[in-house]
Write a protein that holds these residues in place. Sequence first.
Motif, PDB file in Angstrom:
ATOM      1  N   LEU A 188      53.604-101.167  35.268  1.00 55.68           N
ATOM      2  CA  LEU A 188      54.151 -99.811  35.188  1.00 55.68           C
ATOM      3  C   LEU A 188      55.424 -99.682  36.015  1.00 55.68           C
ATOM      4  O   LEU A 188      55.532 -98.888  36.943  1.00 55.68           O
ATOM      5  CB  LEU A 188      53.097 -98.799  35.641  1.00 55.68           C
ATOM      6  N   THR A 189      56.406-100.479  35.657  1.00 56.45           N
ATOM      7  CA  THR A 189      57.673-100.509  36.382  1.00 56.45           C
ATOM      8  C   THR A 189      58.771 -99.824  35.579  1.00 56.45           C
ATOM      9  O   THR A 189      58.607 -99.532  34.390  1.00 56.45           O
ATOM     10  CB  THR A 189      58.088-101.958  36.680  1.00 56.45           C
ATOM     11  N   THR A 190      59.881 -99.589  36.228  1.00 54.16           N
ATOM     12  CA  THR A 190      61.042 -98.997  35.562  1.00 54.16           C
ATOM     13  C   THR A 190      61.740-100.047  34.718  1.00 54.16           C
ATOM     14  O   THR A 190      62.092-101.122  35.205  1.00 54.16           O
ATOM     15  CB  THR A 190      62.023 -98.442  36.609  1.00 54.16           C
ATOM     16  N   TYR A 191      61.939 -99.743  33.449  1.00 56.69           N
ATOM     17  CA  TYR A 191      62.567-100.704  32.533  1.00 56.69           C
ATOM     18  C   TYR A 191      64.043-100.872  32.873  1.00 56.69           C
ATOM     19  O   TYR A 191      64.730 -99.917  33.221  1.00 56.69           O
ATOM     20  CB  TYR A 191      62.411-100.233  31.092  1.00 56.69           C
ATOM     21  N   SER A 192      64.530-102.094  32.742  1.00 55.55           N
ATOM     22  CA  SER A 192      65.913-102.407  33.116  1.00 55.55           C
ATOM     23  C   SER A 192      66.934-101.657  32.267  1.00 55.55           C
ATOM     24  O   SER A 192      66.867-101.670  31.030  1.00 55.55           O
ATOM     25  CB  SER A 192      66.151-103.910  32.992  1.00 55.55           C
ATOM     26  N   ALA A 193      67.887-101.042  32.925  1.00 52.83           N
ATOM     27  CA  ALA A 193      68.967-100.337  32.225  1.00 52.83           C
ATOM     28  C   ALA A 193      69.877-101.307  31.484  1.00 52.83           C
ATOM     29  O   ALA A 193      70.540-100.929  30.508  1.00 52.83           O
ATOM     30  CB  ALA A 193      69.780 -99.518  33.219  1.00 52.83           C
ATOM     31  N   ASP A 194      69.906-102.562  31.919  1.00 52.93           N
ATOM     32  CA  ASP A 194      70.777-103.549  31.285  1.00 52.93           C
ATOM     33  C   ASP A 194      70.384-103.827  29.844  1.00 52.93           C
ATOM     34  O   ASP A 194      71.209-104.304  29.053  1.00 52.93           O
ATOM     35  CB  ASP A 194      70.745-104.866  32.074  1.00 52.93           C
ATOM     36  N   ASP A 195      69.138-103.537  29.508  1.00 52.84           N
ATOM     37  CA  ASP A 195      68.647-103.805  28.153  1.00 52.84           C
ATOM     38  C   ASP A 195      68.564-102.549  27.301  1.00 52.84           C
ATOM     39  O   ASP A 195      67.951-102.557  26.233  1.00 52.84           O
ATOM     40  CB  ASP A 195      67.266-104.459  28.233  1.00 52.84           C
ATOM     41  N   MET A 196      69.196-101.459  27.782  1.00 57.38           N
ATOM     42  CA  MET A 196      69.116-100.196  27.063  1.00 57.38           C
ATOM     43  C   MET A 196      70.496 -99.606  26.793  1.00 57.38           C
ATOM     44  O   MET A 196      71.493-100.005  27.400  1.00 57.38           O
ATOM     45  CB  MET A 196      68.275 -99.192  27.872  1.00 57.38           C
ATOM     46  N   LEU A 197      70.533 -98.671  25.863  1.00 53.71           N
ATOM     47  CA  LEU A 197      71.746 -97.922  25.536  1.00 53.71           C
ATOM     48  C   LEU A 197      71.414 -96.431  25.525  1.00 53.71           C
ATOM     49  O   LEU A 197      70.265 -96.038  25.326  1.00 53.71           O
ATOM     50  CB  LEU A 197      72.279 -98.307  24.151  1.00 53.71           C
ATOM     51  N   SER A 198      72.432 -95.604  25.714  1.00 48.25           N
ATOM     52  CA  SER A 198      72.241 -94.163  25.563  1.00 48.25           C
ATOM     53  C   SER A 198      73.472 -93.566  24.894  1.00 48.25           C
ATOM     54  O   SER A 198      74.581 -94.100  25.010  1.00 48.25           O
ATOM     55  CB  SER A 198      72.015 -93.488  26.924  1.00 48.25           C
ATOM     56  N   TYR A 199      73.250 -92.474  24.169  1.00 53.85           N
ATOM     57  CA  TYR A 199      74.373 -91.788  23.527  1.00 53.85           C
ATOM     58  C   TYR A 199      73.957 -90.347  23.224  1.00 53.85           C
ATOM     59  O   TYR A 199      72.771 -90.023  23.151  1.00 53.85           O
ATOM     60  CB  TYR A 199      74.822 -92.511  22.259  1.00 53.85           C
ATOM     61  N   THR A 200      74.939 -89.496  23.046  1.00 54.11           N
ATOM     62  CA  THR A 200      74.660 -88.093  22.747  1.00 54.11           C
ATOM     63  C   THR A 200      74.330 -87.924  21.266  1.00 54.11           C
ATOM     64  O   THR A 200      74.858 -88.625  20.404  1.00 54.11           O
ATOM     65  CB  THR A 200      75.855 -87.199  23.106  1.00 54.11           C
ATOM     66  N   VAL A 201      73.430 -86.985  20.997  1.00 51.87           N
ATOM     67  CA  VAL A 201      73.031 -86.684  19.624  1.00 51.87           C
ATOM     68  C   VAL A 201      73.211 -85.194  19.357  1.00 51.87           C
ATOM     69  O   VAL A 201      73.495 -84.416  20.256  1.00 51.87           O
ATOM     70  CB  VAL A 201      71.564 -87.094  19.366  1.00 51.87           C
ATOM     71  N   SER A 202      73.008 -84.824  18.124  1.00 53.59           N
ATOM     72  CA  SER A 202      73.186 -83.436  17.708  1.00 53.59           C
ATOM     73  C   SER A 202      72.153 -82.523  18.354  1.00 53.59           C
ATOM     74  O   SER A 202      70.995 -82.903  18.529  1.00 53.59           O
ATOM     75  CB  SER A 202      73.071 -83.336  16.191  1.00 53.59           C
ATOM     76  N   PRO A 203      72.529 -81.291  18.686  1.00 55.04           N
ATOM     77  CA  PRO A 203      71.558 -80.325  19.207  1.00 55.04           C
ATOM     78  C   PRO A 203      70.507 -79.936  18.170  1.00 55.04           C
ATOM     79  O   PRO A 203      69.575 -79.194  18.484  1.00 55.04           O
ATOM     80  CB  PRO A 203      72.426 -79.131  19.613  1.00 55.04           C
ATOM     81  N   LEU A 204      70.607 -80.444  16.956  1.00 53.41           N
ATOM     82  CA  LEU A 204      69.565 -80.228  15.965  1.00 53.41           C
ATOM     83  C   LEU A 204      68.222 -80.754  16.463  1.00 53.41           C
ATOM     84  O   LEU A 204      67.167 -80.291  16.045  1.00 53.41           O
ATOM     85  CB  LEU A 204      69.935 -80.924  14.642  1.00 53.41           C
ATOM     86  N   VAL A 205      68.272 -81.745  17.374  1.00 53.03           N
ATOM     87  CA  VAL A 205      67.033 -82.311  17.915  1.00 53.03           C
ATOM     88  C   VAL A 205      66.240 -81.273  18.707  1.00 53.03           C
ATOM     89  O   VAL A 205      65.030 -81.419  18.906  1.00 53.03           O
ATOM     90  CB  VAL A 205      67.354 -83.542  18.808  1.00 53.03           C
ATOM     91  N   ASN A 206      66.896 -80.206  19.131  1.00 50.80           N
ATOM     92  CA  ASN A 206      66.215 -79.161  19.901  1.00 50.80           C
ATOM     93  C   ASN A 206      65.102 -78.486  19.101  1.00 50.80           C
ATOM     94  O   ASN A 206      64.128 -78.005  19.680  1.00 50.80           O
ATOM     95  CB  ASN A 206      67.214 -78.092  20.360  1.00 50.80           C
ATOM     96  N   GLN A 207      65.278 -78.434  17.771  1.00 49.56           N
ATOM     97  CA  GLN A 207      64.294 -77.777  16.915  1.00 49.56           C
ATOM     98  C   GLN A 207      63.301 -78.797  16.371  1.00 49.56           C
ATOM     99  O   GLN A 207      63.686 -79.738  15.683  1.00 49.56           O
ATOM    100  CB  GLN A 207      64.999 -77.063  15.752  1.00 49.56           C
ATOM    101  N   VAL A 208      62.034 -78.602  16.692  1.00 47.40           N
ATOM    102  CA  VAL A 208      60.999 -79.543  16.270  1.00 47.40           C
ATOM    103  C   VAL A 208      60.960 -79.690  14.749  1.00 47.40           C
ATOM    104  O   VAL A 208      60.634 -80.764  14.225  1.00 47.40           O
ATOM    105  CB  VAL A 208      59.624 -79.083  16.796  1.00 47.40           C
ATOM    106  N   SER A 209      61.307 -78.645  14.035  1.00 42.07           N
ATOM    107  CA  SER A 209      61.264 -78.686  12.571  1.00 42.07           C
ATOM    108  C   SER A 209      62.310 -79.627  11.977  1.00 42.07           C
ATOM    109  O   SER A 209      62.195 -80.026  10.817  1.00 42.07           O
ATOM    110  CB  SER A 209      61.462 -77.274  11.994  1.00 42.07           C
ATOM    111  N   ASN A 210      63.327 -79.972  12.748  1.00 41.66           N
ATOM    112  CA  ASN A 210      64.350 -80.911  12.277  1.00 41.66           C
ATOM    113  C   ASN A 210      63.859 -82.339  12.505  1.00 41.66           C
ATOM    114  O   ASN A 210      63.712 -82.774  13.639  1.00 41.66           O
ATOM    115  CB  ASN A 210      65.668 -80.689  13.016  1.00 41.66           C
ATOM    116  N   ASP A 211      63.597 -83.053  11.430  1.00 44.29           N
ATOM    117  CA  ASP A 211      63.059 -84.416  11.527  1.00 44.29           C
ATOM    118  C   ASP A 211      63.677 -85.273  10.422  1.00 44.29           C
ATOM    119  O   ASP A 211      62.995 -85.708   9.498  1.00 44.29           O
ATOM    120  CB  ASP A 211      61.532 -84.385  11.404  1.00 44.29           C
TER     121      ASP A 211
END
Length: 232
Positions: A188-211
Amino acid sequence: MCGRYSLSKSKIELEERFQAEILVDFKPRYNIAPTQLVPVITSESPKGFSFFYWGITPDFAKNKPVSQKFINAKAETVHEKISFKSSFEKRRCLVPADGFYEWKKLGKKTKVPYRFTMANNEAFAFAGIWEEYENEKGEINHTFLILTTEPNRLVSEVHDRMPVILKKEDEKKWLDKYSSESNLLQMLTTYSADDMLSYTVSPLVNQVSNDSPGIIRKTSPMDQFGNYTLFG
C-alpha cells in the motif's frame, strides 16, 4: 479521496490484462461514480470479474449510520479501524481502472478537472476491500471501497490524497488469502509519478450522467463553469 475514475478498455482487453473472465456484457466506462455497479476482482473469485456497488449507502447498510460518501478508506489505518479490519484481513479486491479524476482548486469557485493515467495508457488496479450487506428487502448487496494514500508529486499538485495503485506483480499477492498483514501493508505505497501522466479534461466530467469517450480526452483547462483558465 478518489471520487471518480474510468475504465475505458474493452471486455477483451480487460480479460487479457487481468486473466479473468467477464460473464456479462460490459461496455467501457468513462465516468464511474460512487453507488454505481462496476467490475472488481475479489479474493474469493480471482478468475472472474464480479460486479459490486462502489461505496456503502444507508440502503445497503441496514441499521448502520453510514455516510453516502463512504467510498474510500485510508491505507495507513485500514488494518486498525474496526469498520475495515475484517474486510482487510478476509475480503480484498482489485478495482480495475485506466484513469482517475481529481479537481484542482484555483479559487473559491474555480475547480479544474484532471485525469491521471499510466504513462503507457495501460489498465491498472486500485487496492480495494469489499463487504456484503443485507438491504431492507432482505437482498444481499456487495459493496467495495478504494484505499487511498499520500499523493505522489504529480497528484500532489492537484490533491492531497490519491488511490492506492498496486504494482502489477503485487496484484495476485493482494488477493492471496495467505498474504501476511506486514506484506499487505508493504503493497500500500504511493505509486511512482515517473510512470504516470496527468492532463486537464472537460468539465463535463462533473456531471455523473456524462459517460462518453469525450470525457477522457485532453482539453484546454476550463473551470467547472466551462470558462477557460490560464492554469494547466
